[in-house]
Design an enzyme around this catalytic site. Structure first.
Site, short mmCIF file in Angstrom:
data_model
loop_
_atom_site.label_atom_id
_atom_site.label_comp_id
_atom_site.label_asym_id
_atom_site.label_seq_id
_atom_site.Cartn_x
_atom_site.Cartn_y
_atom_site.Cartn_z
N ASP A 12 -39.91 108.10 93.06
CA ASP A 12 -39.43 106.79 92.59
C ASP A 12 -38.86 105.89 93.67
O ASP A 12 -38.37 104.81 93.37
CB ASP A 12 -38.39 106.99 91.49
CG ASP A 12 -38.96 107.68 90.26
OD1 ASP A 12 -40.11 107.37 89.90
OD2 ASP A 12 -38.27 108.52 89.68
N LEU A 14 -36.35 104.11 96.18
CA LEU A 14 -34.91 103.83 96.06
C LEU A 14 -34.58 103.19 94.72
O LEU A 14 -34.15 102.05 94.63
CB LEU A 14 -34.45 102.94 97.22
CG LEU A 14 -34.33 103.65 98.56
CD1 LEU A 14 -34.03 102.67 99.67
CD2 LEU A 14 -33.27 104.73 98.51
N HIS A 15 -34.82 103.94 93.65
CA HIS A 15 -34.47 103.51 92.31
C HIS A 15 -32.96 103.63 92.13
O HIS A 15 -32.24 104.00 93.07
CB HIS A 15 -35.22 104.34 91.27
CG HIS A 15 -35.01 105.82 91.46
ND1 HIS A 15 -33.94 106.48 90.90
CD2 HIS A 15 -35.69 106.74 92.18
CE1 HIS A 15 -33.98 107.76 91.26
NE2 HIS A 15 -35.04 107.93 92.05
N ALA A 16 -32.46 103.39 90.95
CA ALA A 16 -31.00 103.34 90.72
C ALA A 16 -30.29 104.64 91.10
O ALA A 16 -29.26 104.62 91.77
CB ALA A 16 -30.72 103.00 89.25
#
Length: 88
Positions: A12, A14-16
């Site tokens: 993913d 640098l997702h949350a």
């Protein structure tokens, strides 16, 4: 000042969750930390800044640390990314 370029290999990018882990790790250090991707550079201690980079799997990011604990900070943040933000 020390820098390192590293490829994101987690699915993913640098997702949350990954951004939050990066910021939590960065905030352990006194050094100024920045992260760059796509020719944009942001404060490595800002979750909003990191998420705004839009860095995805397979893209390179550059970590820059400047301060009294820069070597330790760079090593820790590099390890975090290399381990796909697991086992922090």
């Amino acid at each position: 000042m020390v820098t390192k370029e590293i490829k994101l290999s987690n699915e993913d990018g640098l997702h949350a969750r990954a951004a939050a882990l990066f910021v939590r790790t960065a905030n352990k250090y006194e050094s100024e930390i920045s992260l760059s991707c796509h020719e944009d550079e942001v404060n490595g201690k800002s979750i909003i800044g990191i998420m705004s980079l839009g860095a995805f799997e397979g893209e390179n990011v550059k970590i820059k640390c400047d301060g009294p604990d820069e070597e330790e900070a760079l090593k820790s943040l590099t390890s975090l990314i290399e381990n796909n933000f697991i086992n922090v």
